[in-house]
Design an enzyme around this catalytic site. Structure first.
Site, short mmCIF file in Angstrom:
data_model
loop_
_atom_site.label_atom_id
_atom_site.label_comp_id
_atom_site.label_asym_id
_atom_site.label_seq_id
_atom_site.Cartn_x
_atom_site.Cartn_y
_atom_site.Cartn_z
CE LYS A 73 -2.04 -0.77 3.88
NZ LYS A 73 -1.99 -2.12 4.26
NE ARG A 99 -4.80 -1.21 9.35
CZ ARG A 99 -3.82 -0.64 9.17
NH1 ARG A 99 -3.83 0.54 8.86
NH2 ARG A 99 -2.45 -1.45 8.76
NE ARG A 111 6.77 -3.68 6.03
CZ ARG A 111 5.44 -3.61 5.77
NH1 ARG A 111 4.86 -3.17 4.89
NH2 ARG A 111 4.82 -3.70 7.04
NE ARG A 136 1.04 -4.84 11.00
CZ ARG A 136 2.05 -4.67 10.25
NH1 ARG A 136 3.27 -5.56 10.55
NH2 ARG A 136 2.18 -4.18 9.29
P1 AMP Z 1 0.33 0.25 8.74
O1 AMP Z 1 1.72 1.18 8.79
O2 AMP Z 1 -0.69 0.99 7.92
O3 AMP Z 1 0.67 -1.24 8.85
O4 AMP Z 1 -0.33 0.67 10.31
C1 AMP Z 1 0.52 0.00 11.44
C2 AMP Z 1 -0.30 0.01 12.56
O5 AMP Z 1 -1.06 1.12 12.98
C3 AMP Z 1 -1.66 -0.99 12.54
O6 AMP Z 1 -1.26 -2.52 12.63
C4 AMP Z 1 -2.54 -0.55 13.41
O7 AMP Z 1 -2.07 -0.88 14.60
C5 AMP Z 1 -2.37 0.91 13.40
N1 AMP Z 1 -3.17 1.77 12.39
C6 AMP Z 1 -2.98 2.28 11.29
N2 AMP Z 1 -4.13 2.67 10.66
C7 AMP Z 1 -5.08 2.30 11.44
C8 AMP Z 1 -6.64 2.49 11.39
N3 AMP Z 1 -7.16 3.08 10.27
N4 AMP Z 1 -7.28 1.72 12.47
C9 AMP Z 1 -6.58 1.11 13.50
N5 AMP Z 1 -5.37 1.07 13.57
C10 AMP Z 1 -4.65 1.60 12.55
#
Ligand code: AMP
Length: 215
Positions: free
Chosen positions: A13, A88, A127, A171
């Protein structure tokens, strides 16, 4: 252009969103990046989010909706944006719908990045990223010129706390349990564009470009 990118952790993403945002000259709004920054700085949102992010869980909807509401109201988001990592959950998707109505903004498309779990696990294991500029790397597929050092600014590359295999599995589970529900929500509105995300970053960029042609 107003675009949401949905996909499992490691589906690419962020990499795709950064390129489209640069092409279209619109902000890339990545809620995960915003939370990591808030945690590093120690803001009230960061303190509240820390345990959820580090364990691979989801941050409560009210916190996330507040963050996005504040971000979309800023001037640089008036002409377009790419949301990466939000919504999400179904309540987040519904809250976003109400917010966009209030702002008088229309969502143009939702790109769904589709990728098998085996590819995701291999990608996330390797990563790395630059803590200073956010540039993404991979120990096999996107190596910096000097091992462990950012090509852009020379900072030592880091691995995300939540990229350990155990947390990635958590996740992925959260993705299937909660985030996957936003897909039928947007499918009902005719907004979803499915993109095969199992190839290289270049392949995914090309496929997304084709899926978004005309927008
Ligand atoms: P990402 O970098 O998008 O993988 O996000 C890392 C972490 O941030 C996720 O595993 C969640 O703990 C938190 N997070 C990011 N965006 C959201 C969201 N829209 N809702 C809830 N938690 C989020």
């Amino acid at each position: 252009m107003r675009l949401i990118i949905v996909g499992a952790p490691g589906s690419g993403k962020g990499t795709l969103a950064k390129r489209i945002a640069a092409d279209r000259n619109i902000p890339h709004i990545a809620t995960g990046d915003m939370l990591r920054e808030a945690i590093m700085v120690g803001t009230p949102v960061g303190l509240r989010a820390k345990a959820f992010v580090e364990s691979g869980g989801l941050v409560p909807d009210d916190v996330m909706i507040g963050i996005v509401e504040e971000r979309l109201a800023r001037g640089d988001a008036s002409a377009g944006w790419i949301l990466d990592g939000f919504p999400r959950t179904l309540p987040q998707a519904r809250a976003l719908e109400g917010l966009l109505e209030r702002l008088g903004q229309r969502l143009h498309a939702v790109v769904l990045l589709e990728c098998p779990d085996s590819v995701i696990l291999e990608r996330v294991a390797g990563r790395r990223s630059c803590p200073a500029c956010g540039a993404p790397y991979h120990v096999l597929h996107r190596r910096p010129a000097r091992d462990g050092v950012c090509d852009v600014d020379g900072a030592a590359l880091v691995r995300r706390e939540d990229d350990s295999e155990e947390r990635v599995l958590r996740r992925l589970l959260k993705y299937r349990e909660e985030t996957a529900a936003v897909v039928p929500f947007y499918e009902g509105k005719g907004l979803v564009r499915r993109v095969d995300a199992s190839g290289s970053a270049e392949d995914v960029y090309r496929a997304a470009g084709a899926a978004l042609s005309g927008i």
